[in-house]
Write a protein that holds these residues in place. Structure first.
Motif, PDB file in Angstrom:
ATOM      1  N   ALA A   1      15.355  35.872 -21.543  1.00 28.98           N
ATOM      2  CA  ALA A   1      15.908  34.808 -22.380  1.00 28.98           C
ATOM      3  C   ALA A   1      15.143  34.704 -23.695  1.00 28.98           C
ATOM      4  CB  ALA A   1      15.879  33.476 -21.637  1.00 28.98           C
ATOM      5  N   PHE A   2      13.810  34.829 -23.635  1.00 31.59           N
ATOM      6  CA  PHE A   2      13.003  34.745 -24.853  1.00 31.59           C
ATOM      7  C   PHE A   2      13.327  35.892 -25.800  1.00 31.59           C
ATOM      8  CE2 PHE A   2       9.145  35.598 -27.315  1.00 31.59           C
ATOM      9  CZ  PHE A   2       8.995  34.374 -27.939  1.00 31.59           C
ATOM     10  N   VAL A   3      13.409  37.094 -25.277  1.00 31.57           N
ATOM     11  CA  VAL A   3      13.745  38.253 -26.117  1.00 31.57           C
ATOM     12  C   VAL A   3      15.132  38.072 -26.726  1.00 31.57           C
ATOM     13  CG1 VAL A   3      14.272  40.732 -26.044  1.00 31.57           C
ATOM     14  CG2 VAL A   3      12.203  39.860 -24.963  1.00 31.57           C
ATOM     15  N   SER A   4      16.074  37.562 -25.955  1.00 37.44           N
ATOM     16  CA  SER A   4      17.423  37.325 -26.470  1.00 37.44           C
ATOM     17  C   SER A   4      17.410  36.277 -27.576  1.00 37.44           C
ATOM     18  CB  SER A   4      18.352  36.868 -25.350  1.00 37.44           C
ATOM     19  OG  SER A   4      18.455  37.870 -24.372  1.00 37.44           O
ATOM     20  N   LEU A   5      16.619  35.231 -27.421  1.00 39.35           N
ATOM     21  CA  LEU A   5      16.498  34.215 -28.472  1.00 39.35           C
ATOM     22  C   LEU A   5      15.888  34.790 -29.747  1.00 39.35           C
ATOM     23  CD1 LEU A   5      15.365  31.118 -26.405  1.00 39.35           C
ATOM     24  CD2 LEU A   5      17.435  31.274 -27.800  1.00 39.35           C
ATOM     25  N   VAL A   6      14.887  35.638 -29.601  1.00 39.31           N
ATOM     26  CA  VAL A   6      14.265  36.267 -30.771  1.00 39.31           C
ATOM     27  C   VAL A   6      15.261  37.175 -31.479  1.00 39.31           C
ATOM     28  CG1 VAL A   6      12.487  37.927 -31.491  1.00 39.31           C
ATOM     29  CG2 VAL A   6      11.906  36.066 -29.923  1.00 39.31           C
ATOM     30  N   ILE A   7      16.014  37.944 -30.723  1.00 37.49           N
ATOM     31  CA  ILE A   7      17.023  38.822 -31.317  1.00 37.49           C
ATOM     32  C   ILE A   7      18.089  37.993 -32.031  1.00 37.49           C
ATOM     33  CG2 ILE A   7      18.904  40.433 -30.776  1.00 37.49           C
ATOM     34  CD1 ILE A   7      17.040  41.572 -28.573  1.00 37.49           C
ATOM     35  N   TYR A   8      18.519  36.901 -31.407  1.00 37.94           N
ATOM     36  CA  TYR A   8      19.515  36.033 -32.037  1.00 37.94           C
ATOM     37  C   TYR A   8      18.961  35.438 -33.330  1.00 37.94           C
ATOM     38  CZ  TYR A   8      22.627  32.237 -33.072  1.00 37.94           C
ATOM     39  OH  TYR A   8      23.475  31.402 -33.726  1.00 37.94           O
ATOM     40  N   ALA A   9      17.714  34.962 -33.306  1.00 39.04           N
ATOM     41  CA  ALA A   9      17.115  34.371 -34.507  1.00 39.04           C
ATOM     42  C   ALA A   9      16.988  35.410 -35.623  1.00 39.04           C
ATOM     43  CB  ALA A   9      15.752  33.772 -34.171  1.00 39.04           C
ATOM     44  N   ALA A  10      16.589  36.627 -35.275  1.00 38.08           N
ATOM     45  CA  ALA A  10      16.472  37.685 -36.274  1.00 38.08           C
ATOM     46  C   ALA A  10      17.833  38.014 -36.881  1.00 38.08           C
ATOM     47  CB  ALA A  10      15.853  38.936 -35.649  1.00 38.08           C
ATOM     48  N   ASP A  11      18.846  38.052 -36.054  1.00 37.36           N
ATOM     49  CA  ASP A  11      20.194  38.320 -36.550  1.00 37.36           C
ATOM     50  C   ASP A  11      20.681  37.191 -37.449  1.00 37.36           C
ATOM     51  OD1 ASP A  11      22.578  39.983 -36.596  1.00 37.36           O
ATOM     52  OD2 ASP A  11      23.520  38.361 -35.441  1.00 37.36           O
ATOM     53  N   ALA A  12      20.389  35.945 -37.067  1.00 34.30           N
ATOM     54  CA  ALA A  12      20.799  34.805 -37.891  1.00 34.30           C
ATOM     55  C   ALA A  12      20.085  34.836 -39.243  1.00 34.30           C
ATOM     56  CB  ALA A  12      20.504  33.497 -37.158  1.00 34.30           C
ATOM     57  N   LEU A  13      18.787  35.167 -39.249  1.00 32.31           N
ATOM     58  CA  LEU A  13      18.056  35.266 -40.513  1.00 32.31           C
ATOM     59  C   LEU A  13      18.585  36.406 -41.381  1.00 32.31           C
ATOM     60  CD1 LEU A  13      14.394  34.602 -39.367  1.00 32.31           C
ATOM     61  CD2 LEU A  13      15.826  33.143 -40.798  1.00 32.31           C
ATOM     62  N   ARG A  14      18.915  37.516 -40.744  1.00 34.32           N
ATOM     63  CA  ARG A  14      19.486  38.647 -41.481  1.00 34.32           C
ATOM     64  C   ARG A  14      20.815  38.252 -42.117  1.00 34.32           C
ATOM     65  NH1 ARG A  14      20.338  42.104 -37.511  1.00 34.32           N
ATOM     66  NH2 ARG A  14      18.127  42.490 -37.300  1.00 34.32           N
ATOM     67  N   GLU A  15      21.627  37.513 -41.386  1.00 33.61           N
ATOM     68  CA  GLU A  15      22.922  37.054 -41.911  1.00 33.61           C
ATOM     69  C   GLU A  15      22.723  36.092 -43.078  1.00 33.61           C
ATOM     70  OE1 GLU A  15      26.953  36.559 -42.473  1.00 33.61           O
ATOM     71  OE2 GLU A  15      25.945  38.036 -41.211  1.00 33.61           O
ATOM     72  N   LEU A  16      21.764  35.180 -42.958  1.00 35.04           N
ATOM     73  CA  LEU A  16      21.488  34.256 -44.059  1.00 35.04           C
ATOM     74  C   LEU A  16      20.999  34.998 -45.302  1.00 35.04           C
ATOM     75  CD1 LEU A  16      19.781  31.261 -42.244  1.00 35.04           C
ATOM     76  CD2 LEU A  16      21.996  31.266 -43.397  1.00 35.04           C
ATOM     77  N   ALA A  17      20.142  35.964 -45.108  1.00 37.90           N
ATOM     78  CA  ALA A  17      19.646  36.761 -46.243  1.00 37.90           C
ATOM     79  C   ALA A  17      20.779  37.538 -46.887  1.00 37.90           C
ATOM     80  CB  ALA A  17      18.542  37.703 -45.775  1.00 37.90           C
ATOM     81  N   HIS A  18      21.673  38.070 -46.061  1.00 39.20           N
ATOM     82  CA  HIS A  18      22.820  38.815 -46.580  1.00 39.20           C
ATOM     83  C   HIS A  18      23.734  37.902 -47.395  1.00 39.20           C
ATOM     84  CE1 HIS A  18      25.838  41.964 -46.682  1.00 39.20           C
ATOM     85  NE2 HIS A  18      26.742  41.085 -46.280  1.00 39.20           N
ATOM     86  N   ARG A  19      23.985  36.703 -46.877  1.00 33.25           N
ATOM     87  CA  ARG A  19      24.827  35.749 -47.621  1.00 33.25           C
ATOM     88  C   ARG A  19      24.157  35.329 -48.918  1.00 33.25           C
ATOM     89  NH1 ARG A  19      27.032  31.473 -43.069  1.00 33.25           N
ATOM     90  NH2 ARG A  19      28.140  33.017 -41.803  1.00 33.25           N
ATOM     91  N   GLY A  20      22.846  35.096 -48.883  1.00 30.47           N
ATOM     92  CA  GLY A  20      22.129  34.698 -50.088  1.00 30.47           C
ATOM     93  C   GLY A  20      22.117  35.782 -51.151  1.00 30.47           C
ATOM     94  N   LYS A  21      22.022  37.033 -50.711  1.00 33.17           N
ATOM     95  CA  LYS A  21      22.015  38.145 -51.635  1.00 33.17           C
ATOM     96  C   LYS A  21      23.364  38.269 -52.358  1.00 33.17           C
ATOM     97  CE  LYS A  21      21.938  42.641 -50.504  1.00 33.17           C
ATOM     98  NZ  LYS A  21      21.419  43.888 -49.907  1.00 33.17           N
ATOM     99  N   HIS A  22      24.445  38.058 -51.608  1.00 33.03           N
ATOM    100  CA  HIS A  22      25.775  38.187 -52.182  1.00 33.03           C
ATOM    101  C   HIS A  22      26.174  36.937 -52.972  1.00 33.03           C
ATOM    102  CE1 HIS A  22      26.549  42.070 -50.615  1.00 33.03           C
ATOM    103  NE2 HIS A  22      26.543  41.698 -49.346  1.00 33.03           N
ATOM    104  N   ALA A  23      25.564  35.823 -52.719  1.00 32.89           N
ATOM    105  CA  ALA A  23      25.870  34.595 -53.459  1.00 32.89           C
ATOM    106  C   ALA A  23      25.303  34.691 -54.877  1.00 32.89           C
ATOM    107  CB  ALA A  23      25.303  33.383 -52.741  1.00 32.89           C
ATOM    108  N   ASP A  24      24.199  35.405 -55.049  1.00 34.62           N
ATOM    109  CA  ASP A  24      23.592  35.536 -56.363  1.00 34.62           C
ATOM    110  C   ASP A  24      24.370  36.482 -57.269  1.00 34.62           C
ATOM    111  OD1 ASP A  24      21.598  33.838 -55.599  1.00 34.62           O
ATOM    112  OD2 ASP A  24      20.180  35.423 -55.057  1.00 34.62           O
ATOM    113  N   ALA A  25      25.126  37.376 -56.698  1.00 33.15           N
ATOM    114  CA  ALA A  25      25.818  38.416 -57.483  1.00 33.15           C
ATOM    115  C   ALA A  25      26.996  37.892 -58.239  1.00 33.15           C
ATOM    116  CB  ALA A  25      26.277  39.540 -56.574  1.00 33.15           C
TER     117      ALA A  25
END
Length: 78
Positions: free
Chosen positions: A54-78
């Motif tokens: 469960a802990f590993v799954s939560l870490v993977i989910y959090a990393a994916d959520a952060l990656r998605e936020l970074a991706h959205r932020g990168k495209h919002a600036d363009a």
């Protein structure tokens, strides 16, 4: 909504796994200082495995959520 449900389930699984690890000592069916009984060994292995998964799954989910936020932020600036 589905993400909140999934994260909630993972948190509950993590807490349940931790409880299985702690239960033999908190409830008292493992005598203090004695050799571990079979039920304690089972609780430690199953609880530890469930909590770790469960802990590993939560870490993977959090990393994916952060990656998605970074991706959205990168495209919002363009």
């Amino acid at each position: 909504m589905k993400a909140k449900l999934g994260v909630s389930a993972l948190v509950l699984l993590f807490l349940g796994g931790l409880w299985l690890v702690v239960a033999p000592f908190a409830v008292g069916y493992q005598p203090r200082g004695a050799i571990y009984v079979d039920a304690t060994i089972n609780d430690l292995w199953v609880g530890g495995s469930v909590a770790a998964l469960a802990f590993v799954s939560l870490v993977i989910y959090a990393a994916d959520a952060l990656r998605e936020l970074a991706h959205r932020g990168k495209h919002a600036d363009a």
